[in-house]
Design a protein around this motif. Structure first.
Motif, PDB file in Angstrom:
ATOM      1  N   TYR A  64      10.475  -1.755 -16.590  1.00 25.16           N
ATOM      2  CA  TYR A  64       9.045  -2.061 -16.619  1.00 25.16           C
ATOM      3  C   TYR A  64       8.471  -2.273 -15.221  1.00 25.16           C
ATOM      4  CZ  TYR A  64       9.551  -2.668 -21.635  1.00 25.16           C
ATOM      5  OH  TYR A  64       9.790  -2.458 -22.955  1.00 25.16           O
ATOM      6  N   SER A  65       9.316  -2.470 -14.236  1.00 27.84           N
ATOM      7  CA  SER A  65       8.783  -2.678 -12.894  1.00 27.84           C
ATOM      8  C   SER A  65       8.554  -1.350 -12.173  1.00 27.84           C
ATOM      9  CB  SER A  65       9.739  -3.563 -12.083  1.00 27.84           C
ATOM     10  OG  SER A  65      10.951  -2.885 -11.869  1.00 27.84           O
ATOM     11  N   PRO A  93       6.813   1.573 -12.932  1.00 25.71           N
ATOM     12  CA  PRO A  93       5.462   2.134 -12.767  1.00 25.71           C
ATOM     13  C   PRO A  93       4.670   1.407 -11.693  1.00 25.71           C
ATOM     14  CG  PRO A  93       5.906   1.639 -15.075  1.00 25.71           C
ATOM     15  CD  PRO A  93       7.069   1.124 -14.295  1.00 25.71           C
ATOM     16  N   TYR A  94       4.987   0.129 -11.514  1.00 26.94           N
ATOM     17  CA  TYR A  94       4.264  -0.663 -10.523  1.00 26.94           C
ATOM     18  C   TYR A  94       4.532  -0.121  -9.118  1.00 26.94           C
ATOM     19  CZ  TYR A  94       2.081  -4.942  -8.695  1.00 26.94           C
ATOM     20  OH  TYR A  94       1.242  -5.848  -8.094  1.00 26.94           O
ATOM     21  N   LEU A  95       5.780   0.268  -8.906  1.00 29.28           N
ATOM     22  CA  LEU A  95       6.158   0.817  -7.609  1.00 29.28           C
ATOM     23  C   LEU A  95       5.346   2.087  -7.336  1.00 29.28           C
ATOM     24  CD1 LEU A  95       8.243  -0.237  -5.634  1.00 29.28           C
ATOM     25  CD2 LEU A  95       9.865   1.421  -6.526  1.00 29.28           C
ATOM     26  N   TRP A 117       2.466   2.929  -8.714  1.00 34.40           N
ATOM     27  CA  TRP A 117       1.060   2.533  -8.603  1.00 34.40           C
ATOM     28  C   TRP A 117       0.762   2.015  -7.201  1.00 34.40           C
ATOM     29  CZ3 TRP A 117      -3.519   1.828 -11.363  1.00 34.40           C
ATOM     30  CH2 TRP A 117      -4.312   0.720 -11.064  1.00 34.40           C
ATOM     31  N   MET A 118       1.628   1.129  -6.707  1.00 39.82           N
ATOM     32  CA  MET A 118       1.427   0.586  -5.373  1.00 39.82           C
ATOM     33  C   MET A 118       1.593   1.676  -4.321  1.00 39.82           C
ATOM     34  SD  MET A 118       0.473  -2.397  -5.700  1.00 39.82           S
ATOM     35  CE  MET A 118       0.762  -4.089  -5.286  1.00 39.82           C
ATOM     36  N   VAL A 140       0.793   4.809  -4.663  1.00 40.37           N
ATOM     37  CA  VAL A 140      -0.439   5.603  -4.640  1.00 40.37           C
ATOM     38  C   VAL A 140      -1.541   4.879  -3.880  1.00 40.37           C
ATOM     39  CG1 VAL A 140      -2.324   6.488  -6.077  1.00 40.37           C
ATOM     40  CG2 VAL A 140       0.052   6.878  -6.755  1.00 40.37           C
ATOM     41  N   PHE A 141      -1.677   3.566  -4.111  1.00 40.31           N
ATOM     42  CA  PHE A 141      -2.828   2.871  -3.547  1.00 40.31           C
ATOM     43  C   PHE A 141      -2.571   2.162  -2.218  1.00 40.31           C
ATOM     44  CE2 PHE A 141      -4.198   3.142  -8.024  1.00 40.31           C
ATOM     45  CZ  PHE A 141      -5.393   3.827  -7.808  1.00 40.31           C
ATOM     46  N   ILE A 142      -1.302   2.096  -1.805  1.00 46.08           N
ATOM     47  CA  ILE A 142      -1.040   1.473  -0.505  1.00 46.08           C
ATOM     48  C   ILE A 142      -0.467   2.479   0.491  1.00 46.08           C
ATOM     49  CG2 ILE A 142       0.271  -0.287   0.733  1.00 46.08           C
ATOM     50  CD1 ILE A 142       0.221  -1.964  -1.814  1.00 46.08           C
ATOM     51  N   ILE A 177      -0.088   5.930   0.328  1.00 47.08           N
ATOM     52  CA  ILE A 177      -0.865   7.148   0.597  1.00 47.08           C
ATOM     53  C   ILE A 177      -2.067   6.883   1.498  1.00 47.08           C
ATOM     54  CG2 ILE A 177      -2.277   8.962  -0.480  1.00 47.08           C
ATOM     55  CD1 ILE A 177      -0.194   9.051  -2.702  1.00 47.08           C
ATOM     56  N   PRO A 178      -2.919   5.878   1.161  1.00 51.38           N
ATOM     57  CA  PRO A 178      -4.061   5.665   2.062  1.00 51.38           C
ATOM     58  C   PRO A 178      -3.641   5.269   3.482  1.00 51.38           C
ATOM     59  CG  PRO A 178      -3.983   3.978   0.350  1.00 51.38           C
ATOM     60  CD  PRO A 178      -3.008   5.024  -0.029  1.00 51.38           C
ATOM     61  N   ILE A 235       3.408  -7.049 -17.847  1.00 51.09           N
ATOM     62  CA  ILE A 235       4.536  -6.115 -18.042  1.00 51.09           C
ATOM     63  C   ILE A 235       5.309  -5.947 -16.739  1.00 51.09           C
ATOM     64  CG2 ILE A 235       5.143  -3.716 -18.535  1.00 51.09           C
ATOM     65  CD1 ILE A 235       2.703  -3.621 -20.398  1.00 51.09           C
ATOM     66  N   PHE A 236       4.571  -5.723 -15.647  1.00 50.10           N
ATOM     67  CA  PHE A 236       5.241  -5.526 -14.352  1.00 50.10           C
ATOM     68  C   PHE A 236       6.026  -6.776 -13.968  1.00 50.10           C
ATOM     69  CE2 PHE A 236       1.541  -2.515 -13.128  1.00 50.10           C
ATOM     70  CZ  PHE A 236       2.138  -1.481 -13.827  1.00 50.10           C
ATOM     71  N   GLY A 288       9.218  -6.968 -15.765  1.00 45.48           N
ATOM     72  CA  GLY A 288      10.167  -6.024 -15.174  1.00 45.48           C
ATOM     73  C   GLY A 288      10.716  -6.528 -13.845  1.00 45.48           C
ATOM     74  N   ILE A 289       9.827  -7.038 -13.004  1.00 43.04           N
ATOM     75  CA  ILE A 289      10.254  -7.502 -11.679  1.00 43.04           C
ATOM     76  C   ILE A 289      11.213  -8.680 -11.816  1.00 43.04           C
ATOM     77  CG2 ILE A 289       9.480  -8.588  -9.536  1.00 43.04           C
ATOM     78  CD1 ILE A 289       6.830  -7.018  -9.891  1.00 43.04           C
ATOM     79  N   MET A 342      10.100  -6.261  -4.367  1.00 41.36           N
ATOM     80  CA  MET A 342       8.932  -5.946  -5.194  1.00 41.36           C
ATOM     81  C   MET A 342       7.829  -6.980  -5.000  1.00 41.36           C
ATOM     82  SD  MET A 342       9.013  -3.147  -6.869  1.00 41.36           S
ATOM     83  CE  MET A 342       7.860  -3.247  -8.219  1.00 41.36           C
ATOM     84  N   SER A 366      -8.896   1.642   1.733  1.00 43.53           N
ATOM     85  CA  SER A 366      -7.737   2.365   1.217  1.00 43.53           C
ATOM     86  C   SER A 366      -8.057   2.993  -0.133  1.00 43.53           C
ATOM     87  CB  SER A 366      -6.545   1.424   1.056  1.00 43.53           C
ATOM     88  OG  SER A 366      -6.175   0.900   2.298  1.00 43.53           O
ATOM     89  N   ILE A 378     -10.397   5.887   0.125  1.00 43.77           N
ATOM     90  CA  ILE A 378      -9.734   7.097   0.605  1.00 43.77           C
ATOM     91  C   ILE A 378      -8.961   7.789  -0.524  1.00 43.77           C
ATOM     92  CG2 ILE A 378      -7.799   7.866   2.049  1.00 43.77           C
ATOM     93  CD1 ILE A 378      -8.846   5.970   4.202  1.00 43.77           C
ATOM     94  N   VAL A 379      -8.238   6.998  -1.306  1.00 44.63           N
ATOM     95  CA  VAL A 379      -7.496   7.607  -2.423  1.00 44.63           C
ATOM     96  C   VAL A 379      -8.453   8.291  -3.387  1.00 44.63           C
ATOM     97  CG1 VAL A 379      -5.960   7.173  -4.380  1.00 44.63           C
ATOM     98  CG2 VAL A 379      -5.628   5.935  -2.256  1.00 44.63           C
ATOM     99  N   PHE A 400      -6.661  -2.953  -9.613  1.00 42.94           N
ATOM    100  CA  PHE A 400      -5.703  -2.938  -8.507  1.00 42.94           C
ATOM    101  C   PHE A 400      -5.615  -4.287  -7.806  1.00 42.94           C
ATOM    102  CE2 PHE A 400      -4.810  -2.394  -3.977  1.00 42.94           C
ATOM    103  CZ  PHE A 400      -3.543  -1.835  -4.045  1.00 42.94           C
TER     104      PHE A 400
END
Lengths: 278, 348, 269
Positions: free
Chosen positions: A7-8, A10-12, A14-15, A17-19, A21-22, C88-89, C92-93, C104, C122, C125-126, C145
């Motif tokens: 479950y962790s 997708p967070y990786l 997501w982060m 993409v938004f951290i 990449i920009p 959920i995250f 998982g973490i 994480m 940021s 830009i995305v 986010f």
């Protein structure tokens, strides 16, 4: 528990993409003539660095540094004793006072700035009702008061949360071993709260440095900070003639990111999982 | 004893680069009270977790009642667990904790109520059904945990150091009760502990483990009386381990004397380790004993004295009810069937 | 003796005075907003008598209607999404081995430490990279986010306190992987989830900077509307003060209610 680990993931992503990449894009933008709306060819160039010799930018950088440092120092001088005082109170009082410190943050930031603006005008409600005129609009003092009022809670919270969790027995142990009150504070209490202090300093300094509405409104636009430059590069000059404004903005943003990274390294040293951040 | 219920063959498990279970082979009978005994980190808990379905093994198969269950989820196994520190649900009261499994099976309310009340009687917690689990004592929590697992009528109950958090008196009481429960219910208990006394008291079979390997499997008597290695001898009770030489079948030499013994099958003049339990020595007058030494120190242990005796530079530990002063010269004798001989293994 | 107690009292007195001072400067703008919200003057330079007309106008003024609706829609929807995802995250973490969990959490805290302006740029830009049109959806994603890390941070301590065997006990007693989360984990971290949700909500409803960079020219929440109004010097209405006071009061009421309920619940357990 092991089976909950996925479950962790997708967070990786997501982060990423938004951290990540920009950040990469900002680096490319800063060191090239890439156009964000035209991702065709681009050339690596250092031409964007010319903004760092523009008077306006130089003074904004200087102002950012000065205002954020002064704000942070004042917040620390006030905030540490406050956090310490709060941590010595009874459970109930402590809860109520802490809640009261959070409450103002639920009021719109812009309106809080507007409130200071109205208060600092040469003719204000205060001057009308009590005959006292602050007349601080456009002055460094006005901007600093606004900043301290705005960011003080962010200094108090992390320090308080460390002090609150501190084992009182350690203080008793220090006294038992012969330390005076002052020595106990200097040698035990303060070093143990240094994690909270670092978090507090960063959580105060970075927002103060990058604020742009506050200096624009209370400073009447006379006191520009780095945030004002970034705002104008990304939001105002974009439609103007020179296409390079975003690239220049990117370069300044990168400078901020470097500061963030340094802050980050400091915070993760003292508080790996960010427990002092909320 | 019944048929083989669980067969673990060639089971291996690693965490990172650490081999936690190393080619583990074990079968477990129906209605057996089997204990996995070993120091912490020996792989006993991992073994239990693999049986429960909380870990998967890297190699090998686990057979349950004739079927391979390697890939079955925990909720599909007829096995329940009594966890270390109990793992009671803090958000549920005693009744709801115990009824948890039955509610998931969607049994009707009356049946659930009846079965919970019955099991509460069995674990002697009648009247506690509406209590929050946090208000219970350690012993009571332990009983709830057992009830919660047993109410699902599993064929096997796994118990992971269930008594570790209790004080000595309560622990002894619970040992007795657990054993009774297992006998009455007629199901298999697989019990993990590092406490050798607990293992000896309760088990039908003890599996001694170290570093992911099985060292010895046997009844408590076997394990205690015939340890097959230095490690087992040391881990189960206290032991005097002496080096000796096997002169012939039924004849061993140590401390410069030959002794009759009951072991055979070693090579002539083979180096061996001789294990003698502290309580297996008897005092004899110095003139009559083959082993003679001086009392070096003495501790009163309640039931017995623990006496250390120096004999030719080696310290022997002896448990006896007879008092000797420090400095007394004493002779020692030992019965042939109390001399246990194992292969000598070089230890670094 | 006298001297010693006096010496002890001085630091305490300084602490008290500074605390009072802090509350004064923190609450000054709030008081000003309250006063301006009941002041008949439009410009707010002088006191022109008590009125509640701005509170009435709030519900009639069409200029503010859209930003207010946008603000509330974004706040509610981003809070729900961020709370679900963040929980959920976090689950998982928390299940990760220590080293990965710390890594994480470091990643999780990047948006918390990063100045909002950097986060805003940021995201902008995305979005432009993905050719998203700036508007409702980009603002929603942006709010989700920046809220998730706070949800994770408030759920995490609760998760850490849980006995790791608890979830497995659920599985052992017949739960599937998913139902185990709902039946065993969620009920035991609900207070953390709730405070995470409240935090996400309060951050979203007052956000200016990130919304500013991700909303484009057309879509506005109250903050960006205020900013536009101020910088163009048009159509500002003291109804904005009234709006702020109402939201402020409602937030306090909700949080008081939640805390009281929690206290009572903890007492009965």
């Amino acid at each position: 528990m092991r089976r909950l680990r996925p479950y962790s993931l997708p967070y990786l992503l997501w982060m990423g993409v938004f951290i990540l990449i920009p950040t990469l894009i900002l680096i490319v933008l800063g060191f090239s003539n890439l156009q964000l709306y035209n991702l065709g060819v681009f050339e690596i160039t250092l031409v964007n660095f010319t903004i760092f010799i523009q008077d306006q930018v130089v003074s904004a950088l200087w102002n950012s540094l000065v205002y954020s440092i002064i704000t942070t120092v004042i917040c620390f001088i006030i905030g540490y004793p406050v956090a310490y005082y709060l941590s010595t109170l009874s459970d109930k009082k402590r809860k109520i006072l802490l809640a009261m410190m959070i409450v103002p943050l639920w009021s719109n930031m812009l309106l809080r700035i507007i409130a200071w603006e109205k208060l600092f005008m040469p003719t204000s409600i205060i001057s009308d009702l009590f005959g006292i005129s602050f007349d601080l609009l456009g002055t460094p003092t006005g901007v600093l008061i606004g900043m301290v009022a705005m960011y003080l809670p962010f200094m108090v919270f992390p320090i308080f949360s460390v002090l609150e969790k501190m084992d009182y027995k350690l203080i008793e142990a220090a006294k038992d071993l012969g330390a005076s009150d002052l020595q106990t504070f200097v040698k035990v209490t303060f070093p143990l709260s240094s994690g909270g202090v670092i978090s507090g300093v960063i959580m105060t300094m970075l927002p103060a440095m990058t604020s742009f509405v506050l200096p624009a409104r209370i400073g009447l636009g006379k006191i520009n900070l780095i945030g004002n430059i970034i705002e104008s590069k990304f939001m105002k000059e974009v439609l103007g003639s020179s296409g390079a404004s975003i690239n220049q903005g990117a370069l300044i943003s990168l400078l901020l990111m470097v500061l963030s990274v340094i802050s980050f390294v400091l915070i993760t040293r003292v508080d790996k999982e960010g427990e002092t951040l909320i | 004893m019944g048929k083989k219920l669980i067969i673990m063959s060639h089971v291996s498990k690693r965490f990172g680069d650490q081999l936690v279970l190393d080619d583990f082979n074990l079968y477990i009978n129906e209605n057996e009270f089997i204990t996995l005994l070993g120091p912490s980190g020996c792989g006993k808990t991992t073994c239990l977790r693999i049986l429960g379905g909380f870990e998967t093994c890297d190699e090998g198969t686990i057979e349950f009642d004739g079927k391979i269950i390697n890939d079955l989820e925990p909720n599909q196994r007829e096995i329940n667990t009594c966890f270390q520190k109990y793992a009671l649900f803090p958000h549920l009261n005693v009744f709801d904790n115990i009824a948890f499994g039955l509610k998931i099976k969607k049994l009707d309310k009356e049946t659930i109520h009846e079965r919970v009340m019955n099991i509460l009687t069995m674990v002697k917690l009648t009247g506690y059904e509406n209590r929050a689990v946090s208000t219970l004592s350690g012993g009571q929590q332990q009983r709830v945990a057992i009830a919660r697992a047993l109410i699902n009528r599993p064929k096997v109950l796994l118990l992971d150091e269930p008594l570790a958090a209790l004080d000595l008196k309560l622990r002894q009481e619970m040992q007795y009760e657990l054993k009774e429960m297992q006998r009455e219910l007629g199901i298999t208990f697989i019990y993990v502990t590092h406490d050798q006394e607990e293992a000896l008291t309760m088990s039908d079979t003890i599996v001694v483990m170290n570093q992911g390997k099985i060292l010895q499997i046997g009844t408590p008597e076997d394990i205690y009386n015939e340890p097959n290695s230095r490690f087992v001898a040391n881990f189960i009770g206290e032991s005097n381990i002496l080096s000796g030489v096997m002169k012939d079948d039924y004849l061993v030499e140590f401390c410069g004397h030959e002794f009759e013994c009951v072991d055979k099958g070693f090579k002539k003049n083979e180096r061996v380790d001789v294990i003698i339990r502290p309580e297996d020595f008897d005092f004899v007058p110095p003139s009559k004993g083959k082993i003679v030494g001086t009392v070096d120190s003495l501790i009163f242990r309640g039931v017995h004295y623990e006496i250390n005796i120096m004999i030719a530079g080696v310290e022997y530990t002896i448990h006896t009810t007879k008092y000797r002063k420090i400095g007394d010269r004493v002779g020692l004798s030992v019965e042939p069937n109390n001399i246990h001989i194992i292969k000598h293994i070089d230890h670094a | 003796m006298m001297k010693k107690t006096l010496k002890r009292k001085i630091p305490k007195l300084i602490g008290l005075l500074l605390t009072i001072f802090s509350f004064i400067i923190i609450f000054t703008p709030i008081l000003v907003i309250i006063v301006l919200s009941v002041n008949a003057s439009t410009k707010g330079y002088s006191w022109e008598g008590f009125t509640l007309k701005w509170y009435v106008e709030l519900f009639q003024n069409d200029v503010m209607k859209e930003p207010i609706i946008n603000t509330l829609v974004i706040a509610f929807s981003s809070t729900i999404i961020a709370t679900v995802l963040g929980t959920i995250f976090a689950i998982g973490i928390n299940a990760l081995e220590k080293k990965k969990r710390v890594q994480m959490m470091v990643i999780n805290n990047v948006p918390v430490v990063n100045p909002d302006i950097v986060t805003g740029i940021s995201l902008m830009i995305v979005f432009s990279l993905l050719s998203f049109t700036l508007g409702y959806y980009t603002v929603l994603i942006a709010h989700v986010f920046f809220s998730i890390p706070y949800v994770v941070l408030s759920v995490m301590p609760r998760l850490k306190k849980l006995d790791p065997n608890l979830y497995e006990a659920g599985l052992d007693l017949g739960c599937s992987r998913i139902s185990g989360i709902f039946r065993v984990i969620i009920p035991n971290i609900s207070t953390g989830i709730l405070s995470g949700a409240l935090m996400a909500f309060t951050m979203s409803i007052d956000d200016f900077i990130i919304t500013y960079f991700t909303s484009g020219a057309e879509y506005m929440n109250v903050s960006t509307w205020l900013y536009a109004t101020l910088s163009r010097g048009r159509s500002f209405t003291p109804a904005a003060y009234a709006y702020n006071i109402i939201i402020f009061a409602v937030t306090i009421a909700i949080i008081l209610f939640v805390n009281l309920k929690r206290d009572r619940k903890e007492k009965t357990v």
